[in-house]
Design a protein around this motif. Structure first.
Motif, PDB file in Angstrom:
ATOM      1  N   VAL A  22       0.841  -1.195   0.000  1.00 38.88           N
ATOM      2  CA  VAL A  22       0.000   0.000   0.000  1.00 38.88           C
ATOM      3  C   VAL A  22       0.875   1.244   0.000  1.00 38.88           C
ATOM      4  O   VAL A  22       0.723   2.146  -0.834  1.00 38.88           O
ATOM      5  CB  VAL A  22      -0.941   0.006   1.225  1.00 38.88           C
ATOM      6  CG1 VAL A  22      -1.586   1.370   1.399  1.00 38.88           C
ATOM      7  CG2 VAL A  22      -2.008  -1.059   1.077  1.00 38.88           C
ATOM      8  N   LEU A  24       4.001   1.473  -0.820  1.00 42.23           N
ATOM      9  CA  LEU A  24       4.803   1.508  -2.034  1.00 42.23           C
ATOM     10  C   LEU A  24       3.999   2.116  -3.183  1.00 42.23           C
ATOM     11  O   LEU A  24       4.477   2.989  -3.904  1.00 42.23           O
ATOM     12  CB  LEU A  24       5.224   0.079  -2.379  1.00 42.23           C
ATOM     13  CG  LEU A  24       6.315  -0.053  -3.406  1.00 42.23           C
ATOM     14  CD1 LEU A  24       7.566   0.634  -2.908  1.00 42.23           C
ATOM     15  CD2 LEU A  24       6.603  -1.512  -3.694  1.00 42.23           C
ATOM     16  N   GLY A  25       2.756   1.655  -3.313  1.00 36.44           N
ATOM     17  CA  GLY A  25       1.897   2.177  -4.383  1.00 36.44           C
ATOM     18  C   GLY A  25       1.740   3.677  -4.275  1.00 36.44           C
ATOM     19  O   GLY A  25       1.809   4.406  -5.270  1.00 36.44           O
ATOM     20  N   ILE A  26       1.549   4.152  -3.049  1.00 35.20           N
ATOM     21  CA  ILE A  26       1.379   5.595  -2.846  1.00 35.20           C
ATOM     22  C   ILE A  26       2.659   6.340  -3.207  1.00 35.20           C
ATOM     23  O   ILE A  26       2.636   7.342  -3.911  1.00 35.20           O
ATOM     24  CB  ILE A  26       0.988   5.882  -1.380  1.00 35.20           C
ATOM     25  CG1 ILE A  26      -0.384   5.269  -1.087  1.00 35.20           C
ATOM     26  CG2 ILE A  26       0.990   7.367  -1.100  1.00 35.20           C
ATOM     27  CD1 ILE A  26      -0.772   5.296   0.376  1.00 35.20           C
ATOM     28  N   GLU A  27       3.798   5.803  -2.745  1.00 36.98           N
ATOM     29  CA  GLU A  27       5.075   6.460  -2.996  1.00 36.98           C
ATOM     30  C   GLU A  27       5.414   6.502  -4.481  1.00 36.98           C
ATOM     31  O   GLU A  27       5.831   7.516  -5.017  1.00 36.98           O
ATOM     32  CB  GLU A  27       6.203   5.716  -2.259  1.00 36.98           C
ATOM     33  CG  GLU A  27       6.406   6.150  -0.840  1.00 36.98           C
ATOM     34  CD  GLU A  27       6.517   7.654  -0.718  1.00 36.98           C
ATOM     35  OE1 GLU A  27       7.379   8.244  -1.386  1.00 36.98           O
ATOM     36  OE2 GLU A  27       5.724   8.242   0.053  1.00 36.98           O
ATOM     37  N   VAL A  28       5.218   5.351  -5.130  1.00 38.92           N
ATOM     38  CA  VAL A  28       5.677   5.202  -6.509  1.00 38.92           C
ATOM     39  C   VAL A  28       5.050   6.223  -7.446  1.00 38.92           C
ATOM     40  O   VAL A  28       5.707   6.750  -8.332  1.00 38.92           O
ATOM     41  CB  VAL A  28       5.399   3.759  -6.990  1.00 38.92           C
ATOM     42  CG1 VAL A  28       5.321   3.690  -8.487  1.00 38.92           C
ATOM     43  CG2 VAL A  28       6.495   2.830  -6.503  1.00 38.92           C
ATOM     44  N   ILE A  29       3.759   6.509  -7.263  1.00 39.12           N
ATOM     45  CA  ILE A  29       3.161   7.455  -8.204  1.00 39.12           C
ATOM     46  C   ILE A  29       2.868   8.790  -7.549  1.00 39.12           C
ATOM     47  O   ILE A  29       2.062   9.573  -8.026  1.00 39.12           O
ATOM     48  CB  ILE A  29       1.891   6.908  -8.849  1.00 39.12           C
ATOM     49  CG1 ILE A  29       0.764   6.795  -7.825  1.00 39.12           C
ATOM     50  CG2 ILE A  29       2.133   5.594  -9.519  1.00 39.12           C
ATOM     51  CD1 ILE A  29      -0.543   7.116  -8.483  1.00 39.12           C
ATOM     52  N   GLY A  30       3.566   9.066  -6.455  1.00 38.92           N
ATOM     53  CA  GLY A  30       3.313  10.293  -5.711  1.00 38.92           C
ATOM     54  C   GLY A  30       3.238  11.565  -6.548  1.00 38.92           C
ATOM     55  O   GLY A  30       2.285  12.309  -6.451  1.00 38.92           O
ATOM     56  N   VAL A  32       3.071  12.524 -10.199  1.00 38.37           N
ATOM     57  CA  VAL A  32       3.003  12.206 -11.618  1.00 38.37           C
ATOM     58  C   VAL A  32       2.404  13.399 -12.362  1.00 38.37           C
ATOM     59  O   VAL A  32       1.408  13.969 -11.919  1.00 38.37           O
ATOM     60  CB  VAL A  32       2.179  10.908 -11.846  1.00 38.37           C
ATOM     61  CG1 VAL A  32       0.839  10.991 -11.187  1.00 38.37           C
ATOM     62  CG2 VAL A  32       2.039  10.610 -13.314  1.00 38.37           C
ATOM     63  N   PRO A  33       3.050  13.849 -13.452  1.00 35.23           N
ATOM     64  CA  PRO A  33       2.499  14.974 -14.196  1.00 35.23           C
ATOM     65  C   PRO A  33       1.156  14.592 -14.816  1.00 35.23           C
ATOM     66  O   PRO A  33       0.955  13.436 -15.193  1.00 35.23           O
ATOM     67  CB  PRO A  33       3.542  15.229 -15.285  1.00 35.23           C
ATOM     68  CG  PRO A  33       4.333  13.976 -15.386  1.00 35.23           C
ATOM     69  CD  PRO A  33       4.296  13.336 -14.048  1.00 35.23           C
ATOM     70  N   SER A  34       0.252  15.560 -14.926  1.00 38.12           N
ATOM     71  CA  SER A  34      -1.100  15.229 -15.366  1.00 38.12           C
ATOM     72  C   SER A  34      -1.121  14.688 -16.794  1.00 38.12           C
ATOM     73  O   SER A  34      -2.057  14.011 -17.192  1.00 38.12           O
ATOM     74  CB  SER A  34      -2.012  16.445 -15.251  1.00 38.12           C
ATOM     75  OG  SER A  34      -1.600  17.429 -16.168  1.00 38.12           O
ATOM     76  N   HIS A  37      -1.487  10.990 -16.642  1.00 35.75           N
ATOM     77  CA  HIS A  37      -2.566  10.363 -15.879  1.00 35.75           C
ATOM     78  C   HIS A  37      -3.232   9.227 -16.644  1.00 35.75           C
ATOM     79  O   HIS A  37      -3.413   8.134 -16.132  1.00 35.75           O
ATOM     80  CB  HIS A  37      -3.612  11.400 -15.484  1.00 35.75           C
ATOM     81  CG  HIS A  37      -3.261  12.134 -14.238  1.00 35.75           C
ATOM     82  ND1 HIS A  37      -3.976  13.194 -13.776  1.00 35.75           N
ATOM     83  CD2 HIS A  37      -2.256  11.949 -13.365  1.00 35.75           C
ATOM     84  CE1 HIS A  37      -3.436  13.652 -12.651  1.00 35.75           C
ATOM     85  NE2 HIS A  37      -2.382  12.912 -12.401  1.00 35.75           N
ATOM     86  N   LEU A  40      -0.909   6.209 -17.232  1.00 32.70           N
ATOM     87  CA  LEU A  40      -0.635   5.552 -15.954  1.00 32.70           C
ATOM     88  C   LEU A  40      -1.829   4.723 -15.509  1.00 32.70           C
ATOM     89  O   LEU A  40      -1.699   3.578 -15.070  1.00 32.70           O
ATOM     90  CB  LEU A  40      -0.296   6.588 -14.886  1.00 32.70           C
ATOM     91  CG  LEU A  40       0.083   6.009 -13.541  1.00 32.70           C
ATOM     92  CD1 LEU A  40       1.391   5.262 -13.626  1.00 32.70           C
ATOM     93  CD2 LEU A  40       0.167   7.076 -12.481  1.00 32.70           C
TER      94      LEU A  40
ATOM     95  N   ILE B 280      -2.482  -5.152  -4.886  1.00 36.53           N
ATOM     96  CA  ILE B 280      -2.461  -4.099  -3.870  1.00 36.53           C
ATOM     97  C   ILE B 280      -1.798  -2.832  -4.401  1.00 36.53           C
ATOM     98  O   ILE B 280      -2.254  -1.715  -4.147  1.00 36.53           O
ATOM     99  CB  ILE B 280      -1.736  -4.587  -2.597  1.00 36.53           C
ATOM    100  CG1 ILE B 280      -2.529  -5.717  -1.944  1.00 36.53           C
ATOM    101  CG2 ILE B 280      -1.548  -3.460  -1.622  1.00 36.53           C
ATOM    102  CD1 ILE B 280      -3.813  -5.298  -1.299  1.00 36.53           C
ATOM    103  N   LEU B 281      -0.723  -3.007  -5.187  1.00 32.23           N
ATOM    104  CA  LEU B 281      -0.055  -1.841  -5.786  1.00 32.23           C
ATOM    105  C   LEU B 281      -1.047  -1.019  -6.596  1.00 32.23           C
ATOM    106  O   LEU B 281      -1.151   0.202  -6.430  1.00 32.23           O
ATOM    107  CB  LEU B 281       1.038  -2.312  -6.737  1.00 32.23           C
ATOM    108  CG  LEU B 281       2.463  -2.347  -6.257  1.00 32.23           C
ATOM    109  CD1 LEU B 281       3.353  -2.806  -7.385  1.00 32.23           C
ATOM    110  CD2 LEU B 281       2.885  -0.972  -5.774  1.00 32.23           C
ATOM    111  N   SER B 284      -3.648   0.705  -4.306  1.00 27.22           N
ATOM    112  CA  SER B 284      -3.258   1.928  -3.608  1.00 27.22           C
ATOM    113  C   SER B 284      -2.867   3.031  -4.586  1.00 27.22           C
ATOM    114  O   SER B 284      -3.258   4.177  -4.423  1.00 27.22           O
ATOM    115  CB  SER B 284      -2.132   1.648  -2.612  1.00 27.22           C
ATOM    116  OG  SER B 284      -0.926   1.395  -3.285  1.00 27.22           O
ATOM    117  N   ILE B 288      -4.702   6.721  -4.994  1.00 24.75           N
ATOM    118  CA  ILE B 288      -4.004   8.003  -4.974  1.00 24.75           C
ATOM    119  C   ILE B 288      -4.283   8.792  -6.248  1.00 24.75           C
ATOM    120  O   ILE B 288      -4.556   9.995  -6.218  1.00 24.75           O
ATOM    121  CB  ILE B 288      -2.483   7.774  -4.827  1.00 24.75           C
ATOM    122  CG1 ILE B 288      -2.173   7.324  -3.405  1.00 24.75           C
ATOM    123  CG2 ILE B 288      -1.695   9.030  -5.133  1.00 24.75           C
ATOM    124  CD1 ILE B 288      -2.550   8.346  -2.366  1.00 24.75           C
TER     125      ILE B 288
END
Lengths: 105, 500
Positions: A22, A24-30, A32-34, A37, A40, B280-281, B284, B288
C-alpha cells in the motif's frame, strides 16, 4: 477476538506484504504529471490483469468432469487475458505517440 | 526445483510491476516501463502455467488454458490496436471490467469448491463417532477463506458492472439516470450485501452432525452467495449510473483500484505473492490517482460519488433563468481575429475529441504560427473524458509538447492574450465555478478565459455541456459563438486564413 488474532498471526507475512505494498503504491506514483494520468491509469489497469494467474490455477486444477469450473474458468482465462494484453497494448499505443514526438525534436 | 523457479518468477514479476509503475510516472521512461511490466507479467503467467504445482501435482487442462489465452490474446490485441484515440478512455474502462469479471468468476468457482468441502465435512461428521476425531484433528476453519472469496466476489462484481456502465456512458450508449434519494438506496444495498456476507462468514463453521439443521445451512449458504453476487452487480450499476460524464475519469480510476483489490483477494486465496503485490499496488496507486484527480477539480471523493451531477433541482434553477443573448461570428471574421492576434490560446475539450479534429487543429496552429501568431494550448486537468485525454489526443496530431500549457500557466497568460479559441470545451471554462455558489461545479478551478480580449467558442449547439448546466461565458459581450462540428469549422477556418 482470539480467532481474529490467530488468523492475523497465521497470515502475518501476507499482511506485511499488503501493508508495505500500500505504501509503495502511494510512494511510486506520488508526483506524476497530469500528462501521464491516462497512460498511468491504463498501465495500472493492465497490471491488475495479474488476476489471470488465479484463473489459470483454477482452470488447471479443475477436474475433467467439473463442467461448471471448466466453463467459468475458461471464461475467466479469456477475460483475464483480454485485460492483460489489451491493457498493455493500449498503454503502449498511447505512449508511442509521446516517444515519436521526442525523437523528431 | 520447479517450484523454487516459480517463486523466482513471481519475485521478478512483482519487481517489474513496481519498476514499471515507477517508470510510467515519468514521461521519458514511460514506454519502457510499460514494456518492463508487460515482460514481468509474461514471466509470471508462463511460470504459473508450466511450473505451478500443488501437493506435487502439476496443472492440467492445458488445452483449455491455451485456448483461452489465445482467444483473449488475439481479441485483446485486435481491439486495442483498432480502437481510435478518442475511444481510449472507454476502452480502458472495458478492459478494467474484464479484469473485475475475471476476479468475480474465480470467486464463484472457489466458493463451489469450498461448499463442496463443507458438504463432505458434514457427511463425515454425520458418520458415527467422527465427531470426536474431528475435534481432535484440530480446527478446519472455513471462515477466513470464505471472507476472502466474498470480498473478491463483491469487489469484482461491482467493478465489472460499474465499468460496463462507465463504458456505455462514455460512448453515449447510456445516459445519466438517477432517482430521488438514490444514494440512500445505494447505501442500504451496500449494507445489505455486507450484512449477508458477515452472516455467511459467522455461520460458515457451524457444521453440525445432525442431519436437519445441517441440511438447512448447506442449502442456505449457496443461496445467500448468489444473492450477494446479484446484489453486488446491481450495486455496481446503481453506483455509476447517476454520476455525470464530467466525473467519469474519477470513477474509472476508482473502479480500476477496486479491480486491483479484487485481484489481491485472489492472491490471498492462492497464497500467491505476485497477485497480491500487483493487486495491492494498483489498489493503492489507483486510489491516490483518484484523489489527485479529485484535487484537480477541487472536490472531495465523497462529493463526487454522492453529490451526483445534474441533480434535478439545480438544473431547473439555472434553466429558468433568462440568460440574455449570445452573438454569432462568421468564419471570415473569426479568421481575421485569429490571424491578426499576437497571441492565441486554444482550449480543447471533448468536442474536439468527438469530431476527431486534432489534426486539422494542429494545421490551424502551424498556419497561424507562420503568420507570426504565438499559439498555445491550455489544457485543463479534466478536459475531455479523462485526465490527460487532451494531451494524448494532441500528441497524436504531433503538437509539440512545449505548446501545451497546464492550467496555472495558462491562467497567468490569458490577460495578455488577444484571442481564445474554445473547441468543444464547456464546463472547464464556466465562470459559474468561480462565482456561483449554487452551481454544481462551484469550487472547481477553471481556465479563466474571460480575461482575454476575445473569446471565440466553437460548439455544435447551445446545449449545455456534460455537467448539464448553462455557461454564462457564452453570453458575455466579448464572447462570440462559432457553431458547427469542430472538424468542419476548423477546415473552413484554415481555408479562410489561407485566402486572407
Amino acid at each position: 477476538m482470539e480467532t481474529m488474532l490467530t488468523f492475523l498471526h497465521q497470515h502475518i507475512q501476507i499482511v506485511y506484504i499488503v501493508v508495505l505494498s500500500v505504501f509503495l503504491g502511494i510512494e511510486v506514483i506520488g508526483r506524476v504529471p497530469s500528462v501521464l494520468h491516462t497512460p498511468l491509469m491504463s498501465g495500472a489497469n493492465a497490471i491488475h490483469g495479474v488476476v489471470i494467474i488465479g484463473a489459470i490455477i483454477v482452470m488447471g486444477k479443475a477436474e475433467g468432469d467439473n463442467y461448471l469450473a471448466l466453463i467459468l474458468g475458461f471464461l475467466a482465462v479469456i477475460l483475464g487475458t483480454l485485460n492483460v494484453v489489451g491493457g498493455f497494448v493500449v498503454t503502449d499505443r498511447m505512449l508511442e505517440m509521446f516517444k515519436g514526438k521526442k525523437e523528431r525534436k | 526445483m520447479s517450484i523454487s523457479l516459480l517463486s523466482l518468477a513471481y519475485l521478478i514479476g512483482s519487481v517489474t510491476f513496481i519498476i514499471g509503475l515507477k517508470m510510467l510516472s515519468h514521461p521519458a521512461s514511460a514506454r519502457k516501463g510499460n514494456l518492463i511490466a508487460a515482460g514481468g507479467m509474461a514471466i509470471a503467467i508462463f511460470g504459473t502455467i508450466f511450473l505451478y504445482e500443488e501437493g506435487g501435482q502439476k496443472l492440467h487442462n492445458y488445452g483449455w488454458i491455451f485456448a483461452g489465452l489465445a482467444i483473449g490474446g488475439i481479441v485483446g490485441v485486435m481491439t486495442a490496436k483498432k480502437v481510435k484515440m478518442t475511444a481510449m478512455p472507454e476502452m480502458v474502462s472495458m478492459f478494467n471490467g474484464m479484469g473485475g469479471a475475471c476476479a468475480m468468476l474465480i470467486s464463484i468457482i472457489e466458493f463451489n469448491h469450498l461448499s463442496g468441502a463443507r458438504q463432505a465435512l458434514q457427511s463425515l461428521m454425520g458418520a458415527a463417532g467422527f465427531r470426536e476425531t474431528y475435534a481432535i484433528s484440530g480446527d478446519v476453519d472455513l471462515r477466513g477463506k470464505l471472507l476472502i472469496i466474498l470480498l473478491g466476489l463483491i469487489i469484482g462484481s461491482v467493478s465489472f458492472a460499474g465499468s460496463i456502465i462507465a463504458w456505455g456512458k462514455l460512448n453515449g450508449k447510456i445516459k445519466d439516470r438517477s432517482f430521488k434519494n438514490q444514494h440512500i438506496v445505494n447505501l442500504s444495498l451496500l449494507s445489505i450485501v455486507v450484512l449477508i456476507s458477515g452472516y455467511m462468514v459467522v455461520v460458515a463453521n457451524n457444521v453440525t452432525p445432525d442431519a436437519d439443521p445441517g441440511a438447512w445451512f448447506f442449502l442456505e449458504l449457496p443461496v445467500l452467495f448468489y444473492v450477494v453476487f446479484l446484489l453486488s452487480l446491481v450495486y455496481g450499476v446503481l453506483f455509476v449510473m447517476p454520476i455525470g460524464g464530467a466525473d467519469m475519469p474519477v470513477v474509472i480510476s476508482l473502479l480500476n483500484s477496486f479491480t486491483g483489490v479484487a485481484a489481491a483477494c485472489g492472491g490471498f486465496l492462492y497464497d500467491n505473492p505476485v497477485m497480491l503485490t500487483g493487486g495491492i499496488l494498483v489498489g493503492s496507486a489507483g486510489t491516490i490517482l483518484t484523489i489527485l484527480m479529485c484535487k484537480a477539480m477541487n472536490r472531495s471523493l465523497k462529493n463526487v460519488l454522492i453529490g451526483s451531477f445534474g441533480g434535478s433541482n439545480a438544473v431547473a434553477g439555472t434553466g429558468d433563468k433568462d440568460q440574455g443573448h449570445f452573438k454569432e461570428i462568421s468564419l471570415a471574421d473569426a479568421a481575421v481575429v485569429l490571424s491578426y492576434a499576437n497571441r492565441v490560446i486554444i482550449v480543447p475539450g471533448y468536442g474536439l475529441a468527438v469530431a476527431q479534429a486534432q489534426h486539422v487543429c494542429h494545421e490551424l496552429e502551424s498556419l497561424l504560427e507562420e503568420k507570426g501568431v504565438e499559439v498555445k494550448y491550455a489544457i485543463h486537468p479534466v478536459a475531455g473524458r479523462m485526465p490527460g485525454h487532451m494531451n494524448v489526443l494532441l500528441a497524436e496530431a504531433d503538437v509539440p509538447y512545449d505548446k501545451l500549457e497546464e492550467m496555472e500557466q495558462a491562467n497567468s497568460q490569458f490577460a495578455t492574450t488577444d484571442a481564445v479559441l474554445i473547441l468543444g470545451a464547456n464546463d472547464v471554462v464556466n465562470p459559474a465555478a468561480k462565482n456561483d455558489p449554487s452551481s454544481p461545479i462551484y469550487g472547481m478551478p477553471i481556465l479563466e478565459v474571460e480575461l482575454a480580449k476575445h473569446v471565440i467558442v466553437n460548439k455544435r449547439s447551445m446545449k449545455p455541456g456534460y455537467a448539464g448546466i448553462e455557461n454564462d461565458l457564452f453570453f458575455q459581450p466579448k464572447t462570440s459563438m462559432l457553431f458547427g462540428d469542430a472538424k468542419k469549422v476548423l477546415h473552413e477556418l484554415v481555408t479562410e486564413i489561407k485566402q486572407a
